[in-house]
Design an enzyme around this catalytic site. Structure first.
Site, PDB file in Angstrom:
ATOM      1  N   ASP A   1       0.869  -1.187   0.000  1.00 21.61           N
ATOM      2  CA  ASP A   1       0.000   0.000   0.000  1.00 21.61           C
ATOM      3  C   ASP A   1       0.904   1.235   0.000  1.00 21.61           C
ATOM      4  O   ASP A   1       1.872   1.284   0.761  1.00 21.61           O
ATOM      5  CB  ASP A   1      -0.871  -0.033   1.269  1.00 21.61           C
ATOM      6  CG  ASP A   1      -2.002   0.975   1.205  1.00 21.61           C
ATOM      7  OD1 ASP A   1      -1.722   2.193   1.124  1.00 21.61           O
ATOM      8  OD2 ASP A   1      -3.170   0.547   1.219  1.00 21.61           O
TER       9      ASP A   1
ATOM     10  N   PHE B   1       0.388   6.438  -9.966  1.00 20.66           N
ATOM     11  CA  PHE B   1      -0.982   6.262 -10.466  1.00 20.66           C
ATOM     12  C   PHE B   1      -1.941   5.818  -9.364  1.00 20.66           C
ATOM     13  O   PHE B   1      -3.153   5.978  -9.501  1.00 20.66           O
ATOM     14  CB  PHE B   1      -1.035   5.175 -11.558  1.00 20.66           C
ATOM     15  CG  PHE B   1      -0.262   5.505 -12.805  1.00 20.66           C
ATOM     16  CD1 PHE B   1      -0.851   6.223 -13.821  1.00 20.66           C
ATOM     17  CD2 PHE B   1       1.058   5.088 -12.958  1.00 20.66           C
ATOM     18  CE1 PHE B   1      -0.148   6.532 -14.976  1.00 20.66           C
ATOM     19  CE2 PHE B   1       1.766   5.384 -14.110  1.00 20.66           C
ATOM     20  CZ  PHE B   1       1.168   6.107 -15.123  1.00 20.66           C
ATOM     21  N   ALA B   2      -1.418   5.189  -8.298  1.00 19.91           N
ATOM     22  CA  ALA B   2      -2.291   4.530  -7.315  1.00 19.91           C
ATOM     23  C   ALA B   2      -3.270   5.513  -6.693  1.00 19.91           C
ATOM     24  O   ALA B   2      -2.862   6.538  -6.138  1.00 19.91           O
ATOM     25  CB  ALA B   2      -1.441   3.889  -6.220  1.00 19.91           C
ATOM     26  N   ALA B   3      -4.539   5.210  -6.797  1.00 21.14           N
ATOM     27  CA  ALA B   3      -5.586   6.064  -6.225  1.00 21.14           C
ATOM     28  C   ALA B   3      -6.927   5.368  -6.393  1.00 21.14           C
ATOM     29  O   ALA B   3      -7.048   4.417  -7.169  1.00 21.14           O
ATOM     30  CB  ALA B   3      -5.624   7.422  -6.943  1.00 21.14           C
TER      31      ALA B   3
ATOM     32  N   ASN C   1      -6.893   7.625   1.087  1.00 19.87           N
ATOM     33  CA  ASN C   1      -6.175   6.817   0.090  1.00 19.87           C
ATOM     34  C   ASN C   1      -5.404   7.701  -0.908  1.00 19.87           C
ATOM     35  O   ASN C   1      -4.242   7.427  -1.218  1.00 19.87           O
ATOM     36  CB  ASN C   1      -7.152   5.918  -0.666  1.00 19.87           C
ATOM     37  CG  ASN C   1      -6.436   4.796  -1.386  1.00 19.87           C
ATOM     38  OD1 ASN C   1      -5.699   4.029  -0.775  1.00 19.87           O
ATOM     39  ND2 ASN C   1      -6.607   4.725  -2.688  1.00 19.87           N
TER      40      ASN C   1
ATOM     41  N   TYR D   1     -13.252  13.577  -4.783  1.00 24.16           N
ATOM     42  CA  TYR D   1     -12.226  12.958  -5.634  1.00 24.16           C
ATOM     43  C   TYR D   1     -11.326  14.034  -6.240  1.00 24.16           C
ATOM     44  O   TYR D   1     -10.089  13.979  -6.112  1.00 24.16           O
ATOM     45  CB  TYR D   1     -12.892  12.111  -6.733  1.00 24.16           C
ATOM     46  CG  TYR D   1     -11.937  11.706  -7.842  1.00 24.16           C
ATOM     47  CD1 TYR D   1     -10.829  10.908  -7.575  1.00 24.16           C
ATOM     48  CD2 TYR D   1     -12.138  12.148  -9.161  1.00 24.16           C
ATOM     49  CE1 TYR D   1      -9.945  10.557  -8.599  1.00 24.16           C
ATOM     50  CE2 TYR D   1     -11.268  11.789 -10.177  1.00 24.16           C
ATOM     51  CZ  TYR D   1     -10.173  11.002  -9.886  1.00 24.16           C
ATOM     52  OH  TYR D   1      -9.295  10.662 -10.888  1.00 24.16           O
TER      53      TYR D   1
ATOM     54  N   THR E   1     -27.847   4.171 -19.811  1.00 24.26           N
ATOM     55  CA  THR E   1     -28.668   5.349 -19.530  1.00 24.26           C
ATOM     56  C   THR E   1     -27.906   6.603 -19.947  1.00 24.26           C
ATOM     57  O   THR E   1     -26.734   6.764 -19.589  1.00 24.26           O
ATOM     58  CB  THR E   1     -28.991   5.428 -18.019  1.00 24.26           C
ATOM     59  OG1 THR E   1     -29.563   4.177 -17.625  1.00 24.26           O
ATOM     60  CG2 THR E   1     -29.960   6.553 -17.717  1.00 24.26           C
TER      61      THR E   1
ATOM     62  N   ASP F   1     -22.496  17.584 -13.516  1.00 23.96           N
ATOM     63  CA  ASP F   1     -21.996  17.193 -14.841  1.00 23.96           C
ATOM     64  C   ASP F   1     -22.031  18.425 -15.755  1.00 23.96           C
ATOM     65  O   ASP F   1     -23.097  18.780 -16.273  1.00 23.96           O
ATOM     66  CB  ASP F   1     -22.920  16.113 -15.444  1.00 23.96           C
ATOM     67  CG  ASP F   1     -22.269  14.746 -15.484  1.00 23.96           C
ATOM     68  OD1 ASP F   1     -21.068  14.652 -15.157  1.00 23.96           O
ATOM     69  OD2 ASP F   1     -22.961  13.779 -15.850  1.00 23.96           O
TER      70      ASP F   1
HETATM   71  N1  LIG Z   1      -9.338   6.476 -15.936  1.00 27.02           N
HETATM   72  C1  LIG Z   1      -9.487   7.782 -16.153  1.00 27.02           C
HETATM   73  O1  LIG Z   1     -10.240   8.195 -17.064  1.00 27.02           O
HETATM   74  C2  LIG Z   1      -8.719   8.787 -15.322  1.00 27.02           C
HETATM   75  C3  LIG Z   1      -8.932  10.145 -15.580  1.00 27.02           C
HETATM   76  C4  LIG Z   1      -8.217  11.079 -14.835  1.00 27.02           C
HETATM   77  C5  LIG Z   1      -7.292  10.662 -13.881  1.00 27.02           C
HETATM   78  N2  LIG Z   1      -7.113   9.337 -13.639  1.00 27.02           N
HETATM   79  C6  LIG Z   1      -6.116   8.945 -12.628  1.00 27.02           C
HETATM   80  O2  LIG Z   1      -5.269   7.944 -13.167  1.00 27.02           O
HETATM   81  C7  LIG Z   1      -4.823   7.054 -12.134  1.00 27.02           C
HETATM   82  C8  LIG Z   1      -5.073   5.630 -12.574  1.00 27.02           C
HETATM   83  O3  LIG Z   1      -6.466   5.468 -12.851  1.00 27.02           O
HETATM   84  P1  LIG Z   1      -7.039   4.087 -13.424  1.00 27.02           P
HETATM   85  O4  LIG Z   1      -8.225   4.423 -14.251  1.00 27.02           O
HETATM   86  O5  LIG Z   1      -5.933   3.286 -13.983  1.00 27.02           O
HETATM   87  O6  LIG Z   1      -7.583   3.422 -12.057  1.00 27.02           O
HETATM   88  P2  LIG Z   1      -7.493   1.896 -11.588  1.00 27.02           P
HETATM   89  O7  LIG Z   1      -8.439   1.754 -10.448  1.00 27.02           O
HETATM   90  O8  LIG Z   1      -7.653   0.994 -12.765  1.00 27.02           O
HETATM   91  O9  LIG Z   1      -5.995   1.762 -11.080  1.00 27.02           O
HETATM   92  C9  LIG Z   1      -5.589   2.270  -9.832  1.00 27.02           C
HETATM   93  C10 LIG Z   1      -4.687   1.213  -9.189  1.00 27.02           C
HETATM   94  O10 LIG Z   1      -4.174   1.736  -7.962  1.00 27.02           O
HETATM   95  C11 LIG Z   1      -4.228   0.703  -6.984  1.00 27.02           C
HETATM   96  N3  LIG Z   1      -4.300   1.368  -5.674  1.00 27.02           N
HETATM   97  C12 LIG Z   1      -5.303   2.140  -5.200  1.00 27.02           C
HETATM   98  N4  LIG Z   1      -5.002   2.572  -3.975  1.00 27.02           N
HETATM   99  C13 LIG Z   1      -3.783   2.071  -3.662  1.00 27.02           C
HETATM  100  C14 LIG Z   1      -2.942   2.167  -2.519  1.00 27.02           C
HETATM  101  N5  LIG Z   1      -3.314   2.854  -1.428  1.00 27.02           N
HETATM  102  N6  LIG Z   1      -1.742   1.534  -2.543  1.00 27.02           N
HETATM  103  C15 LIG Z   1      -1.365   0.818  -3.629  1.00 27.02           C
HETATM  104  N7  LIG Z   1      -2.131   0.667  -4.723  1.00 27.02           N
HETATM  105  C16 LIG Z   1      -3.332   1.298  -4.732  1.00 27.02           C
HETATM  106  C17 LIG Z   1      -5.445  -0.127  -7.337  1.00 27.02           C
HETATM  107  O11 LIG Z   1      -5.376  -1.438  -6.817  1.00 27.02           O
HETATM  108  C18 LIG Z   1      -5.419  -0.085  -8.862  1.00 27.02           C
HETATM  109  O12 LIG Z   1      -4.685  -1.170  -9.392  1.00 27.02           O
HETATM  110  C19 LIG Z   1      -5.578   7.452 -10.870  1.00 27.02           C
HETATM  111  O13 LIG Z   1      -4.710   8.219 -10.059  1.00 27.02           O
HETATM  112  C20 LIG Z   1      -6.730   8.302 -11.397  1.00 27.02           C
HETATM  113  O14 LIG Z   1      -7.120   9.266 -10.443  1.00 27.02           O
HETATM  114  C21 LIG Z   1      -7.809   8.380 -14.338  1.00 27.02           C
END
Ligand SMILES: NC(=O)c1ccc[n+]([C@@H]2O[C@H](COP(=O)([O-])OP(=O)(O)OC[C@H]3O[C@@H](n4cnc5c(N)ncnc54)[C@H](O)[C@@H]3O)[C@@H](O)[C@H]2O)c1
Length: 329
Positions: A51, A73-75, A92, A141, A207, A285
């Site tokens: 984590d 990226f983790a979030a 988180n 968020y 929807t 939205d």
């Molecule tokens: N998908 C989108 O359209 C989008 C748009 C804007 C920003 N983002 C950002 O991009 C990043 C990745 O998004 P995604 O769509 O790949 O999401 P995702 O949920 O597919 O991937 C996030 C990964 O982070 C891991 N994770 C979460 N909390 C954690 C922690 N405390 N410690 C370790 N691992 C942890 C999860 O297990 C997951 O594998 C995020 O930070 C998100 O905010 C995504």
């Protein structure tokens, strides 16, 4: 470069990891697998089920791996969930980033690339959205990410040997061209995979939330950027990062598609019927959100290659057909 990818088992992190390897970088993957998939990370990549809030563990990985850049990226990423449980998101996402920064400080890691989001702009005062457009998030968020941006900026201000980039993604879409990596979220909330799941018969209908917006066809307009373009941008940004850099970029294609346009494009690609119903507008939205991505093009020469939305839909459709149960875990 030696790169630690946090959230490497997630949708975007796994694609970025592959792009890094393709560009000749060495990678270490980290994910707590709370929302990711072990199968999204190749078996020959060092993987730590950790984590990001475990600062000591992250510091050890940075030191032992001699990491030169963190891609963070983790979030957690669900707007609705963040409204239901704001503290989960501050804990988180914001505390997670704080922990990564503390580990970076202790290990003297010289670079970090941070995943931020267009959600930090809230309901923007200008369109297209520039990096200087005021950031006024309208949900926890977006705020959890904006607070992370501020921490990063303040930490960097007193760390002359540190360079960072904040990348604000718009709507990320598509999957790896060879259909070996894809989008596998539970629940899925992104428009294109949701429509594809309806076309596959995995959900009853889709929807459309609001058809009376002040847009040409009445539905919301968003900027859809292909995940492989996004992954390439990360590599480019990282390779350009020098000590003292604070590079903030929007990542989008610079124009939007309406919900109805996406539905029509999916119909052309998948050639299968699916049920669409009209629903009310969702709170918060905005009618249209699209990026001005000219800063990263001017400074680093990056621009999205996939500008035809059909490309992204086709790649996602190939992934769904090849992996009806996602990663299967
Ligand atoms: N998908 C989108 O359209 C989008 C748009 C804007 C920003 N983002 C950002 O991009 C990043 C990745 O998004 P995604 O769509 O790949 O999401 P995702 O949920 O597919 O991937 C996030 C990964 O982070 C891991 N994770 C979460 N909390 C954690 C922690 N405390 N410690 C370790 N691992 C942890 C999860 O297990 C997951 O594998 C995020 O930070 C998100 O905010 C995504």
């Amino acid at each position: 470069m030696q790169v630690l990818v946090t959230g490497a088992a997630g949708y975007i992190g796994s694609h970025a990891l592959r792009a890094l390897v393709g560009a000749g970088h060495r990678v270490i993957a980290l994910d707590n697998l709370s929302r990711g998939h072990r199968g999204a990370v190749p078996a020959d990549v060092p993987f730590h089920q950790v984590d990001v809030r475990d600062t000591d563990a992250v510091e050890t990985i940075l030191r032992e791996g001699r990491v030169e850049c963190v891609m963070h990226f983790a979030a957690f990423t669900y707007v609705g969930e963040s409204v239901e449980d704001p503290l989960l998101y501050y804990d988180n996402n914001t505390r997670g980033t704080l922990s990564v920064l503390r580990a970076v400080e202790r290990a003297k890691t010289p670079r970090l690339v941070f995943s931020s989001t267009a959600a930090t702009y809230g309901e923007p005062t200008e369109m297209p959205i520039r990096e200087t457009t005021p950031q006024t998030p309208i949900n926890p968020y977006g705020m959890s990410k904006l607070l992370s941006e501020h921490m990063l900026r303040d930490f960097a201000a007193k760390s002359p040997h540190f360079g960072y980039s904040v990348l604000r993604y718009f709507n990320v879409c598509g999957c790896a061209a060879d259909a070996s990596l894809g989008e596998d979220h539970e629940p899925e909330t992104h428009l294109i995979p949701v429509i594809l799941q309806a076309a596959l018969g995995k959900r009853e209908k889709i929807t459309v939330f609001g058809e009376d917006y002040p847009t040409p066809d009445g539905t919301c307009i968003r900027d859809y950027v292909h995940v492989e373009d996004l992954a390439d941008a990360h590599v480019k940004v990282m390779e350009a990062l020098a000590p003292g850099d604070a590079r903030v970029y929007n990542l989008g294609i610079g124009r939007g598609h309406s919900v109805k346009e996406i539905l029509d494009a999916v119909r052309r690609v998948v050639d299968r019927p699916f049920k669409v119903e009209s629903g009310p507008r969702r709170a918060g939205d905005p009618p249209a959100l699209y990026a001005d991505p000219s800063k990263i093009e001017r400074e680093l020469g990056w621009r999205a290659r996939h500008t035809d939305i059909a490309d992204a839909i086709e790649s996602a459709w190939r992934w769904f057909l090849a992996h009806p149960a996602g990663y299967g875990d």
